[in-house]
Motif scaffolding. Structure first.
Motif, PDB file in Angstrom:
ATOM      1  N   PRO A 242      65.477  24.642  35.084  1.00 27.01           N
ATOM      2  CA  PRO A 242      64.427  23.603  35.058  1.00 27.01           C
ATOM      3  C   PRO A 242      64.873  22.296  35.708  1.00 27.01           C
ATOM      4  CG  PRO A 242      64.563  24.723  32.939  1.00 27.01           C
ATOM      5  CD  PRO A 242      65.745  25.179  33.725  1.00 27.01           C
ATOM      6  N   ASP A 243      66.141  21.909  35.515  1.00 26.83           N
ATOM      7  CA  ASP A 243      66.628  20.678  36.127  1.00 26.83           C
ATOM      8  C   ASP A 243      66.812  20.816  37.634  1.00 26.83           C
ATOM      9  OD1 ASP A 243      66.639  19.551  33.664  1.00 26.83           O
ATOM     10  OD2 ASP A 243      68.794  19.636  33.351  1.00 26.83           O
ATOM     11  N   ALA A 244      66.851  22.053  38.137  1.00 26.27           N
ATOM     12  CA  ALA A 244      66.978  22.272  39.577  1.00 26.27           C
ATOM     13  C   ALA A 244      65.754  21.774  40.338  1.00 26.27           C
ATOM     14  CB  ALA A 244      67.193  23.757  39.866  1.00 26.27           C
ATOM     15  N   MET A 245      64.688  21.392  39.607  1.00 24.45           N
ATOM     16  CA  MET A 245      63.481  20.874  40.245  1.00 24.45           C
ATOM     17  C   MET A 245      63.704  19.510  40.877  1.00 24.45           C
ATOM     18  SD  MET A 245      61.511  23.376  39.751  1.00 24.45           S
ATOM     19  CE  MET A 245      63.031  24.293  39.869  1.00 24.45           C
ATOM     20  N   THR A 249      60.853  20.396  47.022  1.00 23.83           N
ATOM     21  CA  THR A 249      60.041  21.525  46.565  1.00 23.83           C
ATOM     22  C   THR A 249      60.278  22.805  47.361  1.00 23.83           C
ATOM     23  OG1 THR A 249      58.358  19.985  45.775  1.00 23.83           O
ATOM     24  CG2 THR A 249      57.696  22.270  46.050  1.00 23.83           C
ATOM     25  N   PRO A 250      60.451  22.768  48.690  1.00 22.82           N
ATOM     26  CA  PRO A 250      60.773  24.024  49.395  1.00 22.82           C
ATOM     27  C   PRO A 250      62.061  24.663  48.895  1.00 22.82           C
ATOM     28  CG  PRO A 250      60.088  22.340  50.953  1.00 22.82           C
ATOM     29  CD  PRO A 250      60.254  21.662  49.640  1.00 22.82           C
ATOM     30  N   VAL A 251      63.010  23.862  48.466  1.00 22.78           N
ATOM     31  CA  VAL A 251      64.247  24.393  47.887  1.00 22.78           C
ATOM     32  C   VAL A 251      63.925  25.128  46.595  1.00 22.78           C
ATOM     33  CG1 VAL A 251      66.457  23.764  46.845  1.00 22.78           C
ATOM     34  CG2 VAL A 251      65.698  22.633  48.939  1.00 22.78           C
ATOM     35  N   SER A 252      63.077  24.531  45.767  1.00 18.62           N
ATOM     36  CA  SER A 252      62.670  25.183  44.519  1.00 18.62           C
ATOM     37  C   SER A 252      62.014  26.520  44.813  1.00 18.62           C
ATOM     38  CB  SER A 252      61.700  24.282  43.754  1.00 18.62           C
ATOM     39  OG  SER A 252      62.278  23.019  43.492  1.00 18.62           O
ATOM     40  N   ALA A 253      61.146  26.552  45.825  1.00 20.27           N
ATOM     41  CA  ALA A 253      60.475  27.804  46.185  1.00 20.27           C
ATOM     42  C   ALA A 253      61.476  28.850  46.644  1.00 20.27           C
ATOM     43  CB  ALA A 253      59.443  27.533  47.283  1.00 20.27           C
ATOM     44  N   LEU A 254      62.449  28.438  47.443  1.00 17.40           N
ATOM     45  CA  LEU A 254      63.445  29.382  47.960  1.00 17.40           C
ATOM     46  C   LEU A 254      64.309  29.926  46.828  1.00 17.40           C
ATOM     47  CD1 LEU A 254      64.440  30.586  50.660  1.00 17.40           C
ATOM     48  CD2 LEU A 254      66.160  28.773  50.721  1.00 17.40           C
ATOM     49  N   ILE A 255      64.727  29.056  45.919  1.00 17.96           N
ATOM     50  CA  ILE A 255      65.564  29.481  44.800  1.00 17.96           C
ATOM     51  C   ILE A 255      64.804  30.442  43.885  1.00 17.96           C
ATOM     52  CG2 ILE A 255      66.650  28.674  42.654  1.00 17.96           C
ATOM     53  CD1 ILE A 255      67.528  26.184  44.148  1.00 17.96           C
ATOM     54  N   ALA A 258      62.926  33.743  46.609  1.00 21.58           N
ATOM     55  CA  ALA A 258      63.580  34.569  47.628  1.00 21.58           C
ATOM     56  C   ALA A 258      65.081  34.714  47.455  1.00 21.58           C
ATOM     57  CB  ALA A 258      63.277  33.980  49.021  1.00 21.58           C
ATOM     58  N   THR A 259      65.732  33.782  46.817  1.00 18.52           N
ATOM     59  CA  THR A 259      67.201  33.811  46.753  1.00 18.52           C
ATOM     60  C   THR A 259      67.653  33.574  45.315  1.00 18.52           C
ATOM     61  OG1 THR A 259      67.324  31.453  47.257  1.00 18.52           O
ATOM     62  CG2 THR A 259      67.376  32.960  49.128  1.00 18.52           C
ATOM     63  N   MET A 260      68.899  33.210  45.162  1.00 17.65           N
ATOM     64  CA  MET A 260      69.532  32.732  43.930  1.00 17.65           C
ATOM     65  C   MET A 260      69.136  33.501  42.669  1.00 17.65           C
ATOM     66  SD  MET A 260      71.839  30.495  43.112  1.00 17.65           S
ATOM     67  CE  MET A 260      72.491  29.477  41.802  1.00 17.65           C
ATOM     68  N   VAL A 261      67.987  33.158  42.068  1.00 17.86           N
ATOM     69  CA  VAL A 261      67.669  33.749  40.768  1.00 17.86           C
ATOM     70  C   VAL A 261      67.360  35.236  40.871  1.00 17.86           C
ATOM     71  CG1 VAL A 261      66.862  31.563  39.815  1.00 17.86           C
ATOM     72  CG2 VAL A 261      65.229  33.091  40.894  1.00 17.86           C
ATOM     73  N   LYS A 262      66.953  35.704  42.058  1.00 17.29           N
ATOM     74  CA  LYS A 262      66.716  37.136  42.232  1.00 17.29           C
ATOM     75  C   LYS A 262      68.030  37.907  42.337  1.00 17.29           C
ATOM     76  CE  LYS A 262      62.179  37.338  42.313  1.00 17.29           C
ATOM     77  NZ  LYS A 262      61.622  36.169  42.868  1.00 17.29           N
ATOM     78  N   ALA A 263      69.142  37.189  42.572  1.00 12.10           N
ATOM     79  CA  ALA A 263      70.432  37.858  42.751  1.00 12.10           C
ATOM     80  C   ALA A 263      70.857  38.587  41.485  1.00 12.10           C
ATOM     81  CB  ALA A 263      71.503  36.836  43.155  1.00 12.10           C
TER      82      ALA A 263
END
Length: 635
Positions: A242-245, A249-255, A258-263
């Motif tokens: 939540p603090d990663a917000m 915003t495009p970074v939030s969308a990517l994380i 498409a990336t990071m949390v899906k890992a």
């Protein structure tokens, strides 16, 4: 596939990211075009691999990398199979749309070379992670996405909150990373290889021995799941997301999409598919592993959904939704069956589309309104119709309303849980699904419906530029198409799952109840506003519950108290008692003793030159006598 697509899909964005600053020196527009082109080329290469993985086909392309003592080498390669190619298409396809969107969203920001460098490297690192045929390459990609997330979450480094959020994400995910690294080392020491297919072969050969084999394997699997919990923000390692917000915003969308949390989800799906495939290892054989996954997933789903109900930050609501949806994927994978595995992976695909859509829609709103606070929004539908209708598609898909993709993938999860007989997990997931409907429509209502709450902020409202709305429309289309029955059947065929997977009427009934309850509550509180939301915050009980939820169950406060204030206090005590009294005291005691020792011999040195020279002369004479004695043999 296109020539060298398996290598180019991840090497292109990783190596290409290095040259991003040089292209920006030639001009801002040139740099943006270069970065976006990198993303779309990577996506083209990734998509071209789909036919090669169709039907469950597996291709392992390896090269020798690090020579080992005594011969042999660590190999580095690419594994092409349905799971890896699907994840690569998500990372590059969704990632390239987010890069295109960034051209509009980040148009007036400073530090663009740094931004696009880390964004393209982020996409490349995630693609490497999912395509690697060995755990070492996977771990390298795992760390690349970790570093990129830290840099991009803290992109606005002049803001204190952004710096803290980046550090919080980095440190929290490091806990999981250490566990994953330990799991990798344990697997290598036990089976002698890091290659995923090689590990599968070694595990299958050793499986008949039983005993300690299962204990070692179970420990490695649990440690690996700990790594997945960190990356995919599952309780109690959820606090960073939540603090990663604080990042753009495009970074939030990517994380989130498409990336990071899906890992983390990919890691568990990969282990279930390749290392301990569910068709050979039953859920009973690895019950501790599967049981841990399903219960943490089910609990995290309802736990995070409750907090999504009360957040007023437009991005933070979606962030808690991500944690909850990831938890659904874990709960499905934790069933340990082909149906559960497919349900979890199917939800990864559908979630990537509608969650990227919702975050980019939120960014479109923030770009125009210049605030994250939903209390200052409302009535935006008339000013931003494209953003509204695409957001509506995202909300309908997230809520699981047919015929949108979220309905079909969520029902696969519910059906698998129902067939498993795990009533506890099914109940938690069902309740989380009800809350998902409620907070999704609350979000839509507060942002787009009703009357503007702040007339000042609505004076100059307009739709976002085409470079931002075009990705929204593409993602909205994907959120519809992915859920269509032909696509679902094609996905089953692509994955090589030949058994007939269908959803039972009882599951449809349960899903109908979930949607009915959620929609009725949403209509009464947020659409028609017949029941004022303030009524849910009055009274000693409800106000206490609301306060607990707003403060996120005080878990963040606990972490700050223990790991920030507590460690600082411990550090001060260590400095006072250990450093100052023990270490410094020992140093001073040693120095004092040395001074006393020197003072004993100080009287020998009179300071008289005559005595000193005489002493030297006597010494020289003695040495000469010894030399003469040696020469003539009388000494």
């Amino acid at each position: 596939m296109l020539p060298y697509a398996d290598w180019a899909s991840w090497l292109l964005p990783i190596i290409g990211s290095v040259f991003v600053p040089f292209f920006f020196r030639a001009g801002k527009r040139i740099g943006e075009i270069y970065a976006v082109t990198l993303g779309f080329l990577s996506a083209v290469f990734a998509i071209s691999m789909i036919p090669d993985a169709w039907g469950g086909a597996v291709i392992d392309n390896s090269v020798s990398w690090i020579p080992l003592p005594g011969g042999g080498a660590v190999e580095f390669g690419v594994l092409i199979d349905p799971l890896s190619v699907m994840m690569a298409c998500i990372a590059t396809g969704i990632g390239s749309l987010i890069l295109l969107y960034s051209v509009g969203y980040m148009a007036h920001e400073d530090g663009l070379p740094r931004y696009y460098f880390f964004m393209t490297l982020f996409i490349g690192g995630m693609t490497l992670l999912v395509l690697s045929d060995n755990l070492l390459g996977l771990y390298i990609g795992w760390e690349i996405v970790g570093v990129c997330s830290y840099a991009l979450i803290g992109f606005y480094y002049n803001r204190h909150e952004a710096r803290l959020a980046g550090i919080k994400a980095f440190i929290t995910t490091r806990i999981g990373d250490v566990m994953l690294l330990t799991a990798i080392l344990l697997l290598y020491s036990s089976f002698g290889t890091l290659n995923i297919l090689g590990l599968r072969h070694a595990i299958m050969e050793t499986a008949t021995s039983g005993g300690e084999f299962y204990q070692v394997l179970l420990l490695a699997l649990l440690l690996a799941f700990g790594g997945a919990m960190g990356k995919s923000a599952q309780f109690p390692l959820h606090v960073w997301l939540p603090d990663a917000m604080e990042g753009p915003t495009p970074v939030s969308a990517l994380i989130h999409a498409a990336t990071m949390v899906k890992a983390g989800v990919y890691l568990v799906a990969r282990f279930s598919m390749s290392l301990v495939p569910f068709e050979h290892f039953t859920a009973q054989q690895l019950s501790d592993w599967y049981g841990t996954i399903i219960m943490i997933g089910a609990f995290t789903a309802i736990f995070s959904a409750t907090m999504g109900l009360v957040m007023n930050d437009i991005k933070r609501v979606i962030a808690y939704s991500t944690i909850s949806q990831l938890a659904l994927m874990f709960a499905s994978l934790g069933i340990g069956t082909a149906a559960g595995w497919f349900g979890g992976v199917f939800h990864v695909l559908s979630h990537s589309a509608f969650k990227a859509l919702l975050f980019l829609a939120a960014g479109s709103v923030i770009h125009v309104v210049a605030t994250n606070n939903m209390d200052e929004m409302g009535g935006l539908k008339r000013y931003m119709p494209v953003t509204f209708y695409t957001s509506l598609v995202g909300v309908l898909s997230l809520s699981g309303i047919p015929p949108f993709s979220g309905f079909f993938s969520k029902d696969f999860i519910l059906n698998s849980l129902l067939e498993s007989g795990n009533i506890t997990a099914l109940t938690l997931v069902a309740l989380a699904s009800v809350l998902t409907v409620i907070y999704s429509f609350r979000w839509l209502s507060m942002v787009f419906l009703g009357e503007p709450r702040s007339s000042e902020s609505h004076k100059h409202l307009h739709e976002s530029p085409l470079v931002m709305t075009l990705p929204l429309m593409v993602l909205a289309g994907l959120s519809v198409i992915i859920g269509l029955p032909p696509v679902e059947e094609g996905l089953l065929e692509y994955m090589g799952i030949h058994e007939h997977l269908s959803v039972s009427p009882l599951t449809y009934l349960l899903s109908g109840i979930i949607l009915s309850v959620g929609l009725v509550v949403s209509y009464l509180f947020f659409i028609s506003r017949r029941i004022p939301t303030e009524s849910m915050r009055t009274g000693p009980v409800l106000s206490t519950i609301h306060r607990v939820l707003v403060n996120r169950y005080y878990i963040d406060n606990f972490f700050v108290l223990v790991f920030v204030d507590g460690l600082q206090a411990l550090g001060r005590k260590v400095r006072r008692y250990v450093e100052e009294k023990v270490i410094d005291g020992l140093n001073y005691a040693t120095a004092t003793a040395f001074v006393k020792f020197v003072e004993v011999f100080r009287s020998i040195q009179s300071g008289s030159s005559n005595i000193n020279i005489s002493g030297v002369a006597i010494g020289v004479v003695v040495l000469l006598i010894i030399l003469v004695g040696k020469i003539f043999g009388f000494l």
